[in-house]
Enzyme design. Structure first.
Site, PDB file in Angstrom:
ATOM      1  N   VAL A 101       0.849  -1.200   0.000  1.00 29.88           N
ATOM      2  CA  VAL A 101       0.000   0.000   0.000  1.00 29.88           C
ATOM      3  C   VAL A 101       0.881   1.246   0.000  1.00 29.88           C
ATOM      4  CG1 VAL A 101      -1.922   1.159   1.161  1.00 29.88           C
ATOM      5  CG2 VAL A 101      -1.552  -1.284   1.530  1.00 29.88           C
ATOM      6  N   SER A 102       0.678   2.133  -0.980  1.00 30.77           N
ATOM      7  CA  SER A 102       1.359   3.432  -1.009  1.00 30.77           C
ATOM      8  C   SER A 102       2.883   3.246  -0.946  1.00 30.77           C
ATOM      9  CB  SER A 102       0.815   4.293   0.136  1.00 30.77           C
ATOM     10  OG  SER A 102       1.182   5.641  -0.028  1.00 30.77           O
ATOM     11  N   TRP A 103       3.559   3.774   0.088  1.00 29.64           N
ATOM     12  CA  TRP A 103       5.005   3.577   0.260  1.00 29.64           C
ATOM     13  C   TRP A 103       5.339   2.082   0.264  1.00 29.64           C
ATOM     14  CZ3 TRP A 103       8.049   1.062   3.849  1.00 29.64           C
ATOM     15  CH2 TRP A 103       9.385   1.459   3.972  1.00 29.64           C
ATOM     16  N   GLY A 105       3.858  -0.143  -1.332  1.00 32.05           N
ATOM     17  CA  GLY A 105       3.749  -0.645  -2.706  1.00 32.05           C
ATOM     18  C   GLY A 105       5.087  -0.590  -3.424  1.00 32.05           C
ATOM     19  N   THR A 127      -0.233   3.167  -5.324  1.00 32.00           N
ATOM     20  CA  THR A 127       1.222   3.324  -5.315  1.00 32.00           C
ATOM     21  C   THR A 127       1.731   3.744  -6.696  1.00 32.00           C
ATOM     22  OG1 THR A 127       3.250   2.276  -4.519  1.00 32.00           O
ATOM     23  CG2 THR A 127       1.761   0.883  -5.807  1.00 32.00           C
TER      24      THR A 127
END
Length: 286
Positions: A101-103, A105, A127
């Site tokens: 998820v996000s960072w 990812g 991401t």
């Protein structure tokens, strides 16, 4: 429910990593979760709860977050991917599916690329490909770059609608819930995480990620605009894109809707083309 998790702190050469495992059944490949920047593992519990109860799930706090120790020197993404592989060895896992998820990812991309034999399938949520990403609004990114959102709950509640978008714009109680679950390990760990991604990009090796990949994107994500997920899905050879009607944290805010999409993807067998020999012609019966 959180009580179904088994918490363990593992020591890898002086770096302690807090882990949480929700035990599952052996017929499903375990799922490893790479969380967002500054996010302690408790923040993904609503998502885990929405997944198939038979699925074994591994969550952990990266160095400098939640209950893991803050290192004296920052890691870069390849070092964090290696640490993750060692953590899996310690916990006695072979191959896993990974969701980032996000960072997280970005770290999941690095893990899938560096350890293809350990990562069976890849799910990338909200991401991007790092330094070559199309950025969100500068004001939003500046708010995100500050650890205040993980150190001061009141600050989280004020800025959440702006940085997370989607449901956070519509439901003020979500920010309060989110703030209540945050467990900060201090500012330094947050800065170390920012440093891990400084100048990092996967753009030149995305085409070498051969795992089946599901890219999930929110259509109202102020931090990581949708175009970034489109680019990931375009560059990764075996990828599919699914767009969710929500903001940056749809994995949490829309867990009930997103979990079945992920489960279906994880349980699909890869379809191989099979050449069937021509059937024998049917002779007419006399």
């Amino acid at each position: 429910m959180p009580h179904s998790f088994i918490f363990r702190t593992v020591d890898l050469d002086g770096q302690t990593i807090r882990t949480a495992v929700r035990p599952g059944k052996p017929h499903l490949t375990p799922l490893l979760i790479f969380n967002g920047i500054g996010a302690n593992l408790e923040l993904v519990f609503p998502f885990v709860q929405a997944l198939d109860p038979d699925l074994e799930v591994i969550a952990f706090d990266v160095p400098g977050v939640g209950g893991s120790s803050t290192p004296s020197r920052p890691y870069r993404f390849p070092g964090l991917a290696k640490l993750t592989a060692r953590m899996l060895d310690y916990l006695d896992y072979g191959q896993v599916n990974a969701v980032g998820v996000s960072w997280g990812g970005a770290l999941a991309q690095q893990f899938a690329y560096d350890y293809p034999e350990r990562c069976k399938k890849l799910v990338l949520a909200a991401t991007a490909a790092g330094a070559f990403m199309v950025p969100g609004k500068p004001k939003v990114l500046w708010m995100m770059a500050s650890p205040r959102r993980y150190v001061q709950p009141s600050h989280v509640m004020r800025i959440a609608p702006l940085i997370y978008g989607g449901s956070f714009r519509r439901d003020p109680s979500l920010a309060a819930e989110h703030a209540a679950k945050v467990r900060s390990a201090g500012k330094l760990g947050y800065y170390w995480q920012l440093f891990a991604g400084l100048g990092w990009t996967s753009i030149h090796w995305l085409h070498k990620i051969h795992q089946p990949t599901l890219v999930l994107a929110g259509d109202d994500d102020p931090l990581i605009p949708l175009i970034n997920m489109r680019m990931l899905a375009w560059r990764i050879p075996n990828a599919q894109l699914h767009i969710i009607d929500d903001g940056h944290l749809f994995l949490i805010t829309r867990a009930e809707a997103v979990a079945p999409i992920i489960m279906k993807f994880l349980q699909e067998e890869r379809q191989r083309a099979v050449m069937h020999p021509h059937p024998e012609p049917v002779r007419p019966t006399k």
